[in-house]
Write an enzyme that holds these catalytic residues in place. Structure first.
Site, PDB file in Angstrom:
ATOM      1  N   SER A  38       0.566  -2.198   5.713  1.00  0.00           N
ATOM      2  CA  SER A  38       0.133  -1.722   4.406  1.00  0.00           C
ATOM      3  C   SER A  38      -0.953  -0.665   4.547  1.00  0.00           C
ATOM      4  O   SER A  38      -1.690  -0.648   5.519  1.00  0.00           O
ATOM      5  CB  SER A  38      -0.418  -2.892   3.591  1.00  0.00           C
ATOM      6  OG  SER A  38      -1.593  -3.379   4.228  1.00  0.00           O
ATOM      7  N   LYS A  39      -1.026   0.184   3.536  1.00  0.00           N
ATOM      8  CA  LYS A  39      -1.933   1.325   3.636  1.00  0.00           C
ATOM      9  C   LYS A  39      -3.394   0.917   3.659  1.00  0.00           C
ATOM     10  O   LYS A  39      -4.240   1.665   4.132  1.00  0.00           O
ATOM     11  CB  LYS A  39      -1.669   2.287   2.478  1.00  0.00           C
ATOM     12  CG  LYS A  39      -1.984   1.708   1.114  1.00  0.00           C
ATOM     13  CD  LYS A  39      -1.642   2.710   0.025  1.00  0.00           C
ATOM     14  CE  LYS A  39      -1.931   2.114  -1.345  1.00  0.00           C
ATOM     15  NZ  LYS A  39      -1.433   2.990  -2.429  1.00  0.00           N
ATOM     16  N   ARG A  40      -3.697  -0.261   3.158  1.00  0.00           N
ATOM     17  CA  ARG A  40      -5.090  -0.688   3.148  1.00  0.00           C
ATOM     18  C   ARG A  40      -5.598  -0.977   4.552  1.00  0.00           C
ATOM     19  O   ARG A  40      -6.785  -0.948   4.821  1.00  0.00           O
ATOM     20  CB  ARG A  40      -5.267  -1.948   2.274  1.00  0.00           C
ATOM     21  CG  ARG A  40      -5.402  -1.656   0.794  1.00  0.00           C
ATOM     22  CD  ARG A  40      -6.556  -0.718   0.571  1.00  0.00           C
ATOM     23  NE  ARG A  40      -6.544  -0.134  -0.764  1.00  0.00           N
ATOM     24  CZ  ARG A  40      -7.486  -0.359  -1.669  1.00  0.00           C
ATOM     25  NH1 ARG A  40      -8.490  -1.156  -1.397  1.00  0.00           N
ATOM     26  NH2 ARG A  40      -7.434   0.245  -2.839  1.00  0.00           N
ATOM     27  N   LYS A  41      -4.687  -1.308   5.433  1.00  0.00           N
ATOM     28  CA  LYS A  41      -5.102  -1.738   6.772  1.00  0.00           C
ATOM     29  C   LYS A  41      -4.634  -0.815   7.879  1.00  0.00           C
ATOM     30  O   LYS A  41      -4.984  -1.005   9.022  1.00  0.00           O
ATOM     31  CB  LYS A  41      -4.572  -3.147   7.025  1.00  0.00           C
ATOM     32  CG  LYS A  41      -5.140  -4.154   6.045  1.00  0.00           C
ATOM     33  CD  LYS A  41      -4.544  -5.526   6.212  1.00  0.00           C
ATOM     34  CE  LYS A  41      -5.188  -6.494   5.227  1.00  0.00           C
ATOM     35  NZ  LYS A  41      -4.474  -7.769   5.176  1.00  0.00           N
ATOM     36  N   ASN A  42      -3.849   0.176   7.537  1.00  0.00           N
ATOM     37  CA  ASN A  42      -3.248   1.017   8.562  1.00  0.00           C
ATOM     38  C   ASN A  42      -2.714   2.272   7.875  1.00  0.00           C
ATOM     39  O   ASN A  42      -2.189   2.170   6.789  1.00  0.00           O
ATOM     40  CB  ASN A  42      -2.062   0.244   9.173  1.00  0.00           C
ATOM     41  CG  ASN A  42      -1.846   0.571  10.618  1.00  0.00           C
ATOM     42  OD1 ASN A  42      -2.777   0.560  11.413  1.00  0.00           O
ATOM     43  ND2 ASN A  42      -0.632   0.867  10.954  1.00  0.00           N
TER      44      ASN A  42
END
Length: 506
Positions: free
Chosen positions: A263-267
RNA sequence: GGCGUUAUGGUGUAACUGGUUAACACGUCGCCCUCUCAAGGCGAAGAGUCCGGGUUCGAGCCCCGGUAACGCUACCA
């Protein structure tokens, strides 16, 4: 029931234009591409734009660009045409309508007049009662005259499929074969009467995907693991239509470092980010090919042929190497972590292996391209007195990360905590905003008003995060040139770093 | 909660139809090279294969039972 094994192989990827092109799309695309090319089959690109709420206009073109950048070319698609078009689902609504009518007529689907609110209420009730949230089936038993009545008054409706047993039938479960895992069975009391046609007249994924795959003669559905749970619905639909079903292959899901679905929040997940941050397409493809282990083991390699000059070269291979040796059947089922550290190492290997000329050419086509440089030049022309000062004002355009000190990014009257909380709000707003001056400015200002942050504090904080300094070319223009994907990444990294610093200090 | 899937060092993978001290790469640490930093070279630590049973002369590979993680559980895909 299952597809004729002799049928010429046809596979597809079906991305949704709902945002930046995703690494997951590239991964599934790669596997499909390899599978088709190895068998002399066709690789189809279909755009699944049936979700009008999340539709992003620029997304489709970016999907094309990103896949081409990676070297994954398709034989049929919205832009190149093909014998089974159109390849954009929004242009096929009439087809879905007809097929939906077919199901309505043969009694495998029904109209449902329940409102979203009613369903939400039922769902809540079921949740609190610790029951599985299921559609109660109210409209399944509507009498023909009730349906007629509702239709006559223009009441909005959706169409749902009937998950057996139908009246007087005994089927209670569906089994399908996953080519990588074997048979998988679902009891029907765990399968909901899925919505096939939304009240806006657009089909859901489930209907559109089955209809299109059949009409486009898709032989192998190679998609992500998250679809396993809905495959029985698809199988039921093939049966309802009386069609042969394709083979199903469910690929493991790419993961964040903490093992959750990527996911964009983590990667960073945007392919645009990887391109703009200077990852080479060869490295990216190579890295994706490492995920799941479809390439034969290095030991098997050396036994058969010449020993690898360097052991690490077993991890380094090109797309054409993959076409020669990759085995989709050998894909490992445990979901791999998308590990940026190894990707960067791989990218470094490609950079070091390049000739000086081609390395320079890479720089000139990305981070030092004329178009990038000229956009930047325009921003600093009135702000420098010698050309030598160009770098003073623009280094943040060329750096991978910048780290503002607390003195720089914390406004005078704010605390560290408040500042970070506000920066997190900025990130949320930026994520949801189109990347133009006209949309960014009001969005940021509105946030400032809501949170009682002055325009100056607001913009200065963001400036510090993006540029590392309180002095820079105009912020919004700079962010636009720098790009949404990289700008967002910079804010996320800033927040991440500060969070780590904070926990480290405690 | 229900259903489904998965499980080998921190990460990605390997281990022939069960067969020796579980292999390789990234990362980490140390040393060498060197004006610095990388790169490169050399070396080290790190898993006994999620856990518990069983079958077998022998199990990471087979069987049974657990556990955990993840996915799905939308008029999103």
């Amino acid at each position: 029931m299952t597809i004729n094994p002799e049928a010429p192989v046809r596979v597809r990827i079906a991305p949704s234009p709902t945002g930046d092109p995703h690494v997951g799309t590239a991964y599934i695309g790669l596997i499909n591409y390899i599978y088709a090319r190895q068998r002399g089959g066709k690789f189809v690109l279909r755009i699944e734009d049936t979700d009008r709420a999340r539709f992003v206009a620029t997304s489709e073109q970016e999907i094309f660009n990103s896949l081409r950048w990676l070297g994954l070319s398709w034989d049929e698609g919205p832009d190149v045409g093909g014998p089974y078009g159109p390849y954009r689902q929004s242009e096929r609504t009439e087809i879905y309508r007809e097929h939906c009518d077919l199901l309505l007529a043969n009694g495998t689907a029904y109209r449902c007049f329940c409102t979203a609110e009613e369903l939400e209420a039922v769902r809540k009730q079921q949740m609190t009662a610790k029951l599985p949230p299921r559609y109660p089936g109210t409209c399944r038993h509507l009498k023909p005259e009730q349906v007629e009545g509702n239709l006559a008054t223009g009441k909005p409706f959706v169409v749902r499929m009937i998950v057996p047993p139908h009246a007087g039938e005994a089927t209670t479960s569906t089994t399908f074969r996953d080519e990588l895992r074997g048979d998988i069975t679902f009891e029907h009391n765990n399968v909901d009467d899925q919505v096939l046609m939304k009240s806006d007249g657009f089909p859901t994924y489930h209907l559109a995907n089955v209809v299109d795959d059949h009409l486009m003669h898709i032989t192998d559905v190679i998609r992500a693991e998250e679809w396993i749970s809905s495959t029985p619905k698809h199988v039921l639909l093939y049966r309802a239509f009386g069609w042969q079903q394709p083979r199903f292959w469910h690929m493991p899901l790419l993961r964040n470092l903490d093992k959750s679905k990527i996911s964009k929040r983590k990667n960073p997940v945007s392919l645009i980010y990887y391109r703009q941050a200077g990852f080479l397409p060869e490295a990216m493809i190579n890295f994706l090919g490492l995920m799941g282990g479809g390439m034969p083991s290095p030991t098997a390699e050396t036994a058969a042929g010449q020993p690898a000059a360097k052991a690490s070269e077993a991890d380094i291979f090109s797309l054409s190497d993959m076409l020669a040796r990759f085995e989709v059947k050998n894909i490992r089922l445990g979901s791999p972590v998308f590990d940026l550290t190894k990707l960067k190492w791989l990218n470094g290997e490609y950079i070091r292996a390049a000739s000086p000329e081609s390395f320079f050419a890479s720089l000139r086509s990305t981070i030092l391209s004329d178009s990038y440089l000229s956009q930047i030049a325009a921003l600093v022309q009135t702000r420098i007195e010698t050309l030598g000062e160009f770098g003073n004002l623009t280094h943040f355009f060329f750096a991978d990360d910048v780290l503002p000190t607390p003195e720089v990014f914390i406004p005078k009257k704010r605390t560290l905590e408040d500042t970070l909380a506000f920066a997190a709000e900025q990130l949320t707003v930026l994520e949801a905003t189109d990347w133009t001056h006209e949309t960014l400015e009001p969005a940021l200002k509105q946030l400032g008003e809501e949170k009682q942050w002055s325009v100056k504090e607001n913009f200065m904080l963001l400036r510090a995060i993006i540029t590392g300094s309180t002095m820079s070319p105009p912020l919004l223009e700079s962010m636009i040139v720098f790009g949404k994907a990289r700008s967002l990444d910079r804010v996320r990294r800033f927040l991440d770093t500060q969070k780590k610093l904070a926990t480290g200090k405690r």
